[in-house]
Design an enzyme around this catalytic site. Sequence first.
Site, mmCIF file in Angstrom:
data_model
loop_
_atom_site.group_PDB
_atom_site.id
_atom_site.type_symbol
_atom_site.label_atom_id
_atom_site.label_comp_id
_atom_site.label_asym_id
_atom_site.label_seq_id
_atom_site.Cartn_x
_atom_site.Cartn_y
_atom_site.Cartn_z
ATOM 1 N N LYS A 70 0.697 -1.249 -0.026
ATOM 2 C CA LYS A 70 -0.050 -0.141 -0.011
ATOM 3 C C LYS A 70 0.974 1.311 -0.046
ATOM 4 O O LYS A 70 1.717 1.489 0.707
ATOM 5 C CB LYS A 70 -0.725 -0.121 1.091
ATOM 6 C CG LYS A 70 -2.015 1.098 1.038
ATOM 7 C CD LYS A 70 -2.591 1.333 2.583
ATOM 8 C CE LYS A 70 -1.811 2.525 3.293
ATOM 9 N NZ LYS A 70 -2.518 3.017 4.528
ATOM 10 N N ASP A 72 -3.346 4.413 -2.038
ATOM 11 C CA ASP A 72 -4.550 4.655 -1.061
ATOM 12 C C ASP A 72 -4.453 6.277 -0.778
ATOM 13 O O ASP A 72 -3.945 6.636 0.080
ATOM 14 C CB ASP A 72 -4.503 3.915 0.213
ATOM 15 C CG ASP A 72 -5.492 4.197 1.219
ATOM 16 O OD1 ASP A 72 -6.410 4.712 0.832
ATOM 17 O OD2 ASP A 72 -5.051 4.095 2.361
ATOM 18 N N LYS A 76 -7.081 8.309 -1.433
ATOM 19 C CA LYS A 76 -8.557 8.709 -0.893
ATOM 20 C C LYS A 76 -8.926 9.766 -1.527
ATOM 21 O O LYS A 76 -9.334 10.915 -0.933
ATOM 22 C CB LYS A 76 -8.726 8.875 0.654
ATOM 23 C CG LYS A 76 -8.200 7.598 1.330
ATOM 24 C CD LYS A 76 -8.240 7.829 2.737
ATOM 25 C CE LYS A 76 -8.223 6.464 3.518
ATOM 26 N NZ LYS A 76 -6.668 6.178 3.607
ATOM 27 N N ASP A 83 -13.211 14.860 -4.385
ATOM 28 C CA ASP A 83 -13.161 16.242 -4.902
ATOM 29 C C ASP A 83 -14.491 16.356 -5.981
ATOM 30 O O ASP A 83 -15.341 15.344 -5.893
ATOM 31 C CB ASP A 83 -12.110 16.441 -5.714
ATOM 32 C CG ASP A 83 -11.594 18.043 -5.590
ATOM 33 O OD1 ASP A 83 -12.156 18.911 -6.181
ATOM 34 O OD2 ASP A 83 -10.353 18.185 -5.251
ATOM 35 N N THR A 91 -11.248 3.783 9.926
ATOM 36 C CA THR A 91 -11.279 3.101 11.046
ATOM 37 C C THR A 91 -10.934 3.729 12.351
ATOM 38 O O THR A 91 -10.886 3.196 13.247
ATOM 39 C CB THR A 91 -10.365 1.903 10.592
ATOM 40 O OG1 THR A 91 -9.114 2.291 10.367
ATOM 41 C CG2 THR A 91 -10.923 0.956 9.619
ATOM 42 N N ARG A 119 1.974 -1.617 10.804
ATOM 43 C CA ARG A 119 3.059 -1.884 11.666
ATOM 44 C C ARG A 119 3.303 -3.038 12.374
ATOM 45 O O ARG A 119 4.421 -3.308 12.663
ATOM 46 C CB ARG A 119 2.887 -0.524 12.876
ATOM 47 C CG ARG A 119 3.104 0.749 12.214
ATOM 48 C CD ARG A 119 2.456 2.013 13.129
ATOM 49 N NE ARG A 119 1.142 1.805 13.013
ATOM 50 C CZ ARG A 119 0.306 2.829 13.540
ATOM 51 N NH1 ARG A 119 0.752 3.581 14.345
ATOM 52 N NH2 ARG A 119 -1.089 2.742 13.246
#
Length: 250
Positions: A43, A70, A72, A75, A134, A226
């Site tokens: 990602k 990613d 996002k 607009d 999330t 992580r």
Amino acid sequence: MAPLAAPFAAADPAERIIVALDGMDPDQALAFAIGLPKLRWVKVGLELYAAGGPVVVQQLHDQGKQVFLDLKFHDIPATMAGACRSAARLGAQLITVHACAGSEALRAAQESAQESAGVAGLPAPTLLAVTVLTSWDPARFAAELKITEPLANYVPQLAQLAAQAGIGGCVCSPLEVAQLRADHPVPFHLVTPGIRPAGVALGDQQRVLTPAQAISAGSSQMVIGRPITAAPDPAAAFAACCAEVGAALA
């Protein structure tokens, strides 16, 4: 590259895991990715893209990695269409857009991405609509955004809006994936961040499941950052996640 339908039926658990290269500069990201030969998906988020730009996406693609871009996009329709047109030319196979941009913008983004990939001779990417991040917990979501609709109702509404606009899938919390899978069967693609193996700290995620739980709930692919990238032995951590996913798929 394999078509995006493959992760639904893939026997290899590595196809189900997207490793987030967050917190890395471009050189670190490229070195990390090439250092995990069994890694299939990565990602590229806002932080890495701001540092490395389109070049880092192309370099990861040249390594043979499949890229989840990613960013996002959110607009007006013309701008979202232009952004997705450019992203598709980079070879990204998953691209995020915000569902709350509305149906007109979602349709424009989808059409532009497909057309651009075709012109470039690349597989058409799957656009993923982001429902609710999330990091939101239900109480703060309602209090700060003044949205009275419960998350349990709001997320499915956004997912339905995206599906009706022709978007190929959604990004959703693992706690919402079972309901969305019931509403949107395969080949609708459900990608779930907020994945934490058992015993790992939650960090800034609030609505989480383990890899095995996410797969069992109907997740197509999951994003893990992580717990793998910050582990003392990332290759071992990745292998452990693959083993957990493999057990859930068995």
